[in-house]
Design a protein around this motif. Structure first.
Motif, mmCIF file in Angstrom:
data_model
loop_
_atom_site.group_PDB
_atom_site.id
_atom_site.type_symbol
_atom_site.label_atom_id
_atom_site.label_comp_id
_atom_site.label_asym_id
_atom_site.label_seq_id
_atom_site.Cartn_x
_atom_site.Cartn_y
_atom_site.Cartn_z
ATOM 1 N N ALA A 147 0.845 -1.198 0.000
ATOM 2 C CA ALA A 147 0.000 0.000 0.000
ATOM 3 C C ALA A 147 0.874 1.240 0.000
ATOM 4 O O ALA A 147 2.009 1.227 0.505
ATOM 5 C CB ALA A 147 -0.932 0.000 1.217
ATOM 6 N N ALA A 148 0.358 2.313 -0.589
ATOM 7 C CA ALA A 148 1.045 3.602 -0.598
ATOM 8 C C ALA A 148 0.243 4.592 0.235
ATOM 9 O O ALA A 148 -0.997 4.570 0.230
ATOM 10 C CB ALA A 148 1.210 4.103 -2.032
ATOM 11 N N GLY A 149 0.946 5.462 0.925
ATOM 12 C CA GLY A 149 0.280 6.466 1.730
ATOM 13 C C GLY A 149 -0.191 7.643 0.892
ATOM 14 O O GLY A 149 -0.143 7.617 -0.346
ATOM 15 N N VAL A 153 3.822 8.280 -4.413
ATOM 16 C CA VAL A 153 3.675 7.026 -5.150
ATOM 17 C C VAL A 153 4.744 6.064 -4.660
ATOM 18 O O VAL A 153 5.887 6.459 -4.387
ATOM 19 C CB VAL A 153 3.812 7.269 -6.670
ATOM 20 N N LYS A 154 4.397 4.791 -4.541
ATOM 21 C CA LYS A 154 5.330 3.778 -4.043
ATOM 22 C C LYS A 154 5.695 2.809 -5.161
ATOM 23 O O LYS A 154 4.814 2.264 -5.833
ATOM 24 C CB LYS A 154 4.694 3.009 -2.886
ATOM 25 N N ALA A 155 6.994 2.590 -5.379
ATOM 26 C CA ALA A 155 7.474 1.633 -6.377
ATOM 27 C C ALA A 155 7.900 0.345 -5.674
ATOM 28 O O ALA A 155 8.657 0.391 -4.700
ATOM 29 C CB ALA A 155 8.638 2.216 -7.163
ATOM 30 N N VAL A 156 7.423 -0.793 -6.165
ATOM 31 C CA VAL A 156 7.707 -2.092 -5.557
ATOM 32 C C VAL A 156 8.169 -3.051 -6.649
ATOM 33 O O VAL A 156 7.542 -3.137 -7.715
ATOM 34 C CB VAL A 156 6.455 -2.675 -4.868
ATOM 35 N N ILE A 172 -2.666 -3.065 -3.153
ATOM 36 C CA ILE A 172 -2.792 -4.311 -3.908
ATOM 37 C C ILE A 172 -2.459 -5.489 -3.007
ATOM 38 O O ILE A 172 -1.721 -5.352 -2.030
ATOM 39 C CB ILE A 172 -1.870 -4.340 -5.146
ATOM 40 N N ASP A 173 -3.007 -6.657 -3.339
ATOM 41 C CA ASP A 173 -2.643 -7.926 -2.709
ATOM 42 C C ASP A 173 -1.921 -8.788 -3.736
ATOM 43 O O ASP A 173 -2.375 -8.891 -4.884
ATOM 44 C CB ASP A 173 -3.882 -8.679 -2.204
ATOM 45 N N VAL A 174 -0.818 -9.406 -3.323
ATOM 46 C CA VAL A 174 -0.021 -10.248 -4.211
ATOM 47 C C VAL A 174 -0.042 -11.674 -3.691
ATOM 48 O O VAL A 174 0.237 -11.919 -2.511
ATOM 49 C CB VAL A 174 1.437 -9.733 -4.297
ATOM 50 N N HIS A 175 -0.376 -12.620 -4.583
ATOM 51 C CA HIS A 175 -0.406 -14.047 -4.227
ATOM 52 C C HIS A 175 0.285 -14.826 -5.345
ATOM 53 O O HIS A 175 -0.290 -15.039 -6.412
ATOM 54 C CB HIS A 175 -1.846 -14.548 -4.047
ATOM 55 N N PHE A 176 1.534 -15.246 -5.100
ATOM 56 C CA PHE A 176 2.296 -16.038 -6.070
ATOM 57 C C PHE A 176 2.481 -17.446 -5.518
ATOM 58 O O PHE A 176 2.725 -17.633 -4.323
ATOM 59 C CB PHE A 176 3.680 -15.445 -6.317
ATOM 60 N N ASP A 177 2.359 -18.447 -6.399
ATOM 61 C CA ASP A 177 2.750 -19.806 -6.031
ATOM 62 C C ASP A 177 3.513 -20.413 -7.198
ATOM 63 O O ASP A 177 3.892 -19.709 -8.137
ATOM 64 C CB ASP A 177 1.532 -20.653 -5.636
ATOM 65 N N ARG A 187 -7.707 -0.952 -4.305
ATOM 66 C CA ARG A 187 -8.219 0.413 -4.479
ATOM 67 C C ARG A 187 -7.152 1.277 -5.138
ATOM 68 O O ARG A 187 -5.950 1.012 -5.017
ATOM 69 C CB ARG A 187 -8.614 1.034 -3.130
ATOM 70 N N GLY A 188 -7.606 2.294 -5.850
ATOM 71 C CA GLY A 188 -6.708 3.289 -6.404
ATOM 72 C C GLY A 188 -5.976 2.854 -7.655
ATOM 73 O O GLY A 188 -6.411 1.978 -8.403
ATOM 74 N N HIS A 189 -4.817 3.484 -7.878
ATOM 75 C CA HIS A 189 -4.012 3.282 -9.091
ATOM 76 C C HIS A 189 -2.911 2.243 -8.864
ATOM 77 O O HIS A 189 -2.293 2.207 -7.801
ATOM 78 C CB HIS A 189 -3.345 4.597 -9.496
#
Length: 379
Positions: A147-149, A153-156, A172-177, A187-189
């Protein structure tokens, strides 16, 4: 008294196994000269390294060169690795590799060594499986919220190499397998420059729809008034709403390639609105307008050229493609205006042994050989 030494030896063995597994898998992907040199240095450091790499190669079925390597000593194997493909197909277990072939054991000794070799091979196999399982777990599994405050803008950069820029007050939620990469825009951009992993499709959930990346950079905006998809470069496929099967480990590239669930395909410079009632009309869009939420300047401190180029790719339909690993891995610092990639391209052209090639749909940054000809590489 011997217990600590025993545990220390076991820990060293596990570490060597994990290192061998990592080296083996890295050698499958066209290693750079630096990686190749590091690999050879690791082999030369100890006969145990050679033996462990042997076990990994055998476990993966790399036995086609075994007959031609059976008489090689450790030094010969290392020299062969230097001259040929560094994925060396070692034919023997630890005891055999370390021995000189001039010593001819008696029949009893030969039988004893074969038995010891078989036992060692089983032990090495178990340790190798442990090392590879740990490596795969670290590489493939990710379950994280980002999440970004309200201030920036936050780069990941995700574990698969995907670069995500998250807008202010966005999440965003990230789910990798091991089978699939799934991201949910809450939510958001969020702007995605998706990392390459052909074995694991990338699926992005946006409300009632799923976006399938097909090699691209794209922007998603989740808003109370509706969701918007903008394709910066490449292509994105919109699929029907998230199915229960997509939460399981049966998502395969072949299943998605049929396009049976496809609602629309978008290419660079196109935008569409998404809602519970369906997919709106696809229309062209000015990229600068769609990405106005991104920072006006690209600031970087000791970041790689490859990562900086990918940040510029969020602002243009003609992406920068760094085709040489040496150039891509160089670390630089500076500030450029985001909507002026030409200034960054001009800077890259000043670097030694670099050539810029302008093409219709992209800008290629390639290295020159000593003879002044373009030298192909990889991103």
């Amino acid at each position: 008294m011997n217990k600590p030494r025993h545990f220390e030896a076991a820990g060293n063995t596990r570490r060597i196994t994990e290192q061998a597994a990592t080296w083996y898998l890295e050698q499958q992907d066209e290693p750079s000269e630096r990686q190749r040199a590091a690999f050879l240095a690791w082999l030369r450091a100890s006969p145990a390294h050679v033996a462990e790499y042997l076990a990994i190669a055998q476990m993966h079925g790399d036995l086609k060169a075994a007959s031609s390597l059976q008489a090689d000593t450790t030094d010969a194997l290392v020299e062969r690795a230097r001259r040929e493909n560094p994925v060396v197909l070692f034919p023997k277990v630890a005891a055999d590799v370390a021995c000189d072939r001039a010593v001819a054991p008696t029949r009893a000794r030969r039988f004893g060594r074969k038995l010891a070799g078989a036992i060692a091979a089983v032990a090495l196999l178990l340790l190798a499986l442990l090392g590879i399982a740990r490596w795969n777990l670290a590489r493939q599994v990710e379950d994280q919220n980002y999440a970004a405050g309200a201030d920036a803008v936050k780069a990941v950069k995700l574990s698969d190499g995907t670069l995500v820029q998250i807008g202010r007050n966005s999440s965003i939620d990230v789910h990798f397998d091991a089978h699939c990469r799934r991201i949910q825009v809450l939510r958001g951009h969020a702007l995605f420059d998706v990392g390459k992993d052909p074995a694991r499709p990338m699926l992005v959930s946006v409300g009632d729809h799923v976006l399938q990346d097909i090699g691209t950079v794209f922007d998603v905006n989740r808003d109370t008034g509706g969701d918007t998809l903008t394709v910066i470069s490449g292509r994105v496929r919109i699929l029907n709403a998230w199915r229960p099967s997509m939460d399981k480990q049966d998502v395969r590239v072949a299943d998605l390639a049929t396009g049976q669930d496809a609602l629309a395909d978008l290419v660079s410079g196109q935008q569409v609105e998404l809602s519970a009632s369906g997919v709106g009309a696809i229309h062209s869009v000015q990229i600068a307008q769609a990405t106005a939420w991104l920072p006006e300047d690209i600031r970087f401190h000791r970041e790689t050229v490859g990562d900086v180029a990918r940040r510029f790719n969020a602002y243009t339909t003609r992406p920068l493609v760094i085709e040489d690993e040496r150039i891509a891995s160089m670390r630089i610092s500076g500030v450029f205006h985001a909507n002026n990639p030409h200034a960054f391209i001009a800077y890259l052209a000043t670097l030694p042994d670099v050539r810029i090639e302008q093409e219709g749909d992209r800008v290629r940054v390639v290295a020159l050989s000593s003879h002044g000809t373009a030298k192909a590489g990889r991103l």
